[in-house]
Each structure stands twice: as C-alpha cells, then as structure tokens.
Scaffold this motif. Structure first.
Motif, PDB file in Angstrom:
ATOM      1  N   THR A  66       0.823  -1.206   0.000  1.00 22.79           N
ATOM      2  CA  THR A  66       0.000   0.000   0.000  1.00 22.79           C
ATOM      3  C   THR A  66       0.862   1.263   0.000  1.00 22.79           C
ATOM      4  O   THR A  66       2.003   1.255   0.472  1.00 22.79           O
ATOM      5  N   VAL A  67       0.285   2.342  -0.526  1.00 20.18           N
ATOM      6  CA  VAL A  67       0.964   3.637  -0.509  1.00 20.18           C
ATOM      7  C   VAL A  67       1.220   4.059   0.931  1.00 20.18           C
ATOM      8  O   VAL A  67       2.276   4.620   1.250  1.00 20.18           O
ATOM      9  N   GLU A  68       0.270   3.773   1.818  1.00 19.81           N
ATOM     10  CA  GLU A  68       0.393   4.153   3.227  1.00 19.81           C
ATOM     11  C   GLU A  68       1.601   3.474   3.879  1.00 19.81           C
ATOM     12  O   GLU A  68       2.337   4.102   4.651  1.00 19.81           O
ATOM     13  N   SER A  69       1.812   2.197   3.567  1.00 20.34           N
ATOM     14  CA  SER A  69       2.944   1.481   4.173  1.00 20.34           C
ATOM     15  C   SER A  69       4.270   2.027   3.676  1.00 20.34           C
ATOM     16  O   SER A  69       5.248   2.087   4.430  1.00 20.34           O
ATOM     17  N   VAL A  70       4.311   2.442   2.406  1.00 21.49           N
ATOM     18  CA  VAL A  70       5.523   3.057   1.871  1.00 21.49           C
ATOM     19  C   VAL A  70       5.785   4.376   2.595  1.00 21.49           C
ATOM     20  O   VAL A  70       6.899   4.652   3.056  1.00 21.49           O
ATOM     21  N   ASN A  71       4.740   5.184   2.706  1.00 20.88           N
ATOM     22  CA  ASN A  71       4.868   6.505   3.332  1.00 20.88           C
ATOM     23  C   ASN A  71       5.332   6.398   4.786  1.00 20.88           C
ATOM     24  O   ASN A  71       6.190   7.168   5.238  1.00 20.88           O
ATOM     25  N   GLU A  72       4.780   5.429   5.508  1.00 22.69           N
ATOM     26  CA  GLU A  72       5.137   5.258   6.919  1.00 22.69           C
ATOM     27  C   GLU A  72       6.582   4.795   7.109  1.00 22.69           C
ATOM     28  O   GLU A  72       7.165   4.985   8.180  1.00 22.69           O
ATOM     29  N   SER A  73       7.167   4.202   6.061  1.00 20.44           N
ATOM     30  CA  SER A  73       8.527   3.668   6.165  1.00 20.44           C
ATOM     31  C   SER A  73       9.594   4.668   5.728  1.00 20.44           C
ATOM     32  O   SER A  73      10.790   4.395   5.906  1.00 20.44           O
ATOM     33  N   LEU A  74       9.191   5.774   5.166  1.00 20.26           N
ATOM     34  CA  LEU A  74      10.157   6.762   4.691  1.00 20.26           C
ATOM     35  C   LEU A  74      10.842   7.466   5.857  1.00 20.26           C
ATOM     36  O   LEU A  74      10.236   7.723   6.893  1.00 20.26           O
ATOM     37  N   THR A  75      12.123   7.770   5.666  1.00 19.41           N
ATOM     38  CA  THR A  75      12.872   8.568   6.638  1.00 19.41           C
ATOM     39  C   THR A  75      13.587   9.681   5.877  1.00 19.41           C
ATOM     40  O   THR A  75      13.566   9.711   4.642  1.00 19.41           O
ATOM     41  N   ASP A  76      14.251  10.560   6.606  1.00 15.02           N
ATOM     42  CA  ASP A  76      14.989  11.621   5.932  1.00 15.02           C
ATOM     43  C   ASP A  76      16.274  11.098   5.285  1.00 15.02           C
ATOM     44  O   ASP A  76      16.994  11.841   4.612  1.00 15.02           O
ATOM     45  N   GLN A  77      16.536   9.789   5.464  1.00  8.22           N
ATOM     46  CA  GLN A  77      17.708   9.155   4.854  1.00  8.22           C
ATOM     47  C   GLN A  77      17.343   8.274   3.657  1.00  8.22           C
ATOM     48  O   GLN A  77      18.218   7.680   3.023  1.00  8.22           O
ATOM     49  N   THR A  78      16.041   8.197   3.329  1.00 10.43           N
ATOM     50  CA  THR A  78      15.606   7.320   2.234  1.00 10.43           C
ATOM     51  C   THR A  78      16.021   7.890   0.880  1.00 10.43           C
ATOM     52  O   THR A  78      15.692   9.031   0.555  1.00 10.43           O
ATOM     53  N   ILE A  79      16.742   7.074   0.095  1.00 12.37           N
ATOM     54  CA  ILE A  79      17.187   7.519  -1.230  1.00 12.37           C
ATOM     55  C   ILE A  79      16.563   6.712  -2.364  1.00 12.37           C
ATOM     56  O   ILE A  79      16.539   7.156  -3.506  1.00 12.37           O
ATOM     57  N   LEU A  80      16.038   5.515  -2.043  1.00 11.45           N
ATOM     58  CA  LEU A  80      15.528   4.636  -3.103  1.00 11.45           C
ATOM     59  C   LEU A  80      14.431   3.734  -2.562  1.00 11.45           C
ATOM     60  O   LEU A  80      14.538   3.195  -1.459  1.00 11.45           O
ATOM     61  N   VAL A  81      13.378   3.568  -3.392  1.00 10.90           N
ATOM     62  CA  VAL A  81      12.321   2.589  -3.108  1.00 10.90           C
ATOM     63  C   VAL A  81      12.206   1.690  -4.331  1.00 10.90           C
ATOM     64  O   VAL A  81      12.214   2.166  -5.467  1.00 10.90           O
TER      65      VAL A  81
END
Length: 314
Positions: free
Chosen positions: A128-143
């Motif tokens: 889900t889009v929500e699960s992706v959003n909840e896993s993001l941090t200020d260090q995320t560079i790639l999904v």
C-alpha cells in the motif's frame, strides 16, 4: 502429453522472433561498436531495436539500455543508485516479496552499510501507498517495488507510489519483468524513475533484458569496460538478442488488450474448475491475467509440484 504452465518462469521462443534473429546469428556478423561496414550494420539493427522498444513502452530511446537479463537490470538499478546517492542517505525500501534479484541485492547493500526496510504485503498481496509513506525517513534515497509479483501475480499501485515519492524527491525503481507484454502501460504515465525488463517472459530469447533510466537520473555503472550503451553498460552488444526482444515485444503489444483478455478468461475457467475441487486462491484477482497462485488444504506445495511433474504437468 506434457502440459507447460510455468510461463512466469520462461516462455518458448516464437517462430517469428527466431526468424527475425536468424540473420544476425548467421549471415550478419561483426561488433556493433566497430566503425567498418560490418559493425555499422549490426549497430543499425541494435539502434532500430532500441527505438522500437522505447516507443512501445513510452520512453525516449536514450532512456532505454540493453542488458543481459532482468537480474542484471535489478542489480544495476539498486547498486548503481545506492552508490551514486549514498551521500544523500543510506536508507532503501523494498517489498518483502520481491524477486530474489532484488532481495539478494538489497541484502548485499545491507552488508555494505545500507539500511534496508522490507515492506510486508497485505493479506491480498499488495504493497500500500500508506505502508511506503510510513517507512520513509529523511535518509531514504531509493524505493523498489515490483509492478507485478512473480509468484502471486498481484499488481501494485505504482502510479500512486510514484506520485508520493516524486513529491519527496526519492528515486523509485520497479521490476517490470512480469508486467511487460501483459499489462497495457506507458512508462512515463506510471511515473517511475527506473524499470527492469526481460525478453524471455514474452516469447523472446533468453540472455537479453533492459533497464529504463529516466533522463536526469544519475547512476553508477555496474560493469567497467568499453563505451557501449552510451558509456553506461560495458560489454559487446548482443544484437541478435536485441532484435529478438524488440520483435517479441512488438508481437505482444499489437493486440495486448485482446490477448490479455483471452488469457484471463482461460485462467478464470481453470480457477473455477479447481475451486470446485477444493483449491483456494492466494491474493485477490487484481493480478497478472495469466497468473493463478493456489493452495490445497493439507497438501504441501512441493509434494503437489512433484506429483504434477510425474503426470507431465509443469
């Protein structure tokens, strides 16, 4: 009589594809990087194939790169982006049910100092889009989220995930191997930054794949050597493979809606019959038109596969 039902793993080579390839396996030869007439003829075939594939997936020809497989494309996408953008952060997100070409690459990156989050799918086989959003941090560079899961066949909401990540300026890669030639899509409309492809899932040859890299995306080369693929992917060009890949995709895309509908009807007919025998579908029907992932109560999957093989069913 043998029955082959393992098309998600590999497909037979179409006669029309072989016919298109044959001149470049027999009569025509030479290195596509050479400047003499033999090389130029091979290069013309290579670039014609690139233009055709790019047109069919909806990108500029300079955004499509030939590689040896979907596995290489996935490795290049993850390792190349991680290395190029590591000064911005060290966090990568992948789904927990990606192909091993992504999962094992992610594990390699973990061993080399990157922080990787493995997102679990929901009960119906979706990220889900929500699960992706909840896993993001200020260090995320790639999904990296695959378009169509290679086992369960479920289709992921790429456009919605891409819109979220574009807003946050995070690079988005998708393994599109199972989607190509079965789902009608335009890569620019999807909004992904990189997408991996493979030829042998669409009645093309093995040993050739592709990687879409959106213009403006920086990526470190995976292979060192010559200046092939606009100095990004070294190695003598597999011209016959490129020709076969483009011909296979052209044949798949020509009537993709009718072909996929007919495939879905066959799948649903088989599923209906098996359901009456007590099988259960894993995931929902928002999936690849030719995918059916099922289970029978109290029968181990490996035992079932072995016994089916003994009966001539792959």
């Amino acid at each position: 009589m043998s029955i082959y039902l393992d098309y998600a793993a590999s497909t037979p080579l179409k006669k029309e594809v072989l016919d298109a390839m044959l001149p470049y396996l027999t009569d025509y030869y030479g290195n596509a990087s050479s400047t003499h007439s033999f090389g130029r003829r091979m290069n013309q075939a290579l670039e014609k194939s690139r233009r055709l594939i790019s047109k069919l997936i909806g990108c500029n020809k300079d955004e499509f790169y030939f590689v040896a497989s979907g596995t290489e494309a996935n490795n290049w996408a993850l390792k190349g982006i991680a290395e190029k953008y590591k000064e911005k952060g060290n966090h990568i997100i992948v789904s927990a049910f990606e192909h091993p070409a992504v999962l094992n690459t992610a594990k390699h990156l973990e061993e080399n100092g990157f922080d990787v989050t493995y997102l679990l799918p929901d009960s119906q086989g979706h990220i889900t889009v929500e699960s992706v959003n909840e896993s993001l941090t200020d260090q995320t560079i790639l999904v990296s989220i695959m378009y169509v899961n290679n086992e369960v066949g479920t289709i992921q909401p790429l456009k919605e995930i891409a819109a979220l990540l574009r807003e946050k300026e995070i690079i988005f890669h998708s393994d599109g191997v199972q989607a190509l030639g079965y789902l009608d899509f335009d890569i620019k409309d999807l909004g992904v930054d990189l997408m991996s492809f493979s030829s042998h899932k669409i009645y093309g040859p093995t040993g050739v794949g592709g990687l879409y890299i959106r213009k403006g995306i920086k990526i470190k080369s995976l292979l060192d050597g010559g200046a092939q693929e606009r100095q990004r992917r070294a190695g003598t060009s597999h011209v016959a493979g490129a020709v076969g890949f483009s011909e296979a995709l052209k044949l798949r895309v020509e009537n993709i809606q009718d072909t996929s509908k007919a495939l879905k009807n066959k799948r649903d007919y088989l599923l209906d019959g098996l359901t009456k025998l007590g099988c259960h579908l894993n995931g929902d029907l928002n999936r690849h038109p030719g995918n059916m992932n099922i289970r029978f109560d109290d029968i181990p999957g490996e035992t079932l596969l072995m016994n089916l093989d003994l009966e001539g069913i792959a």
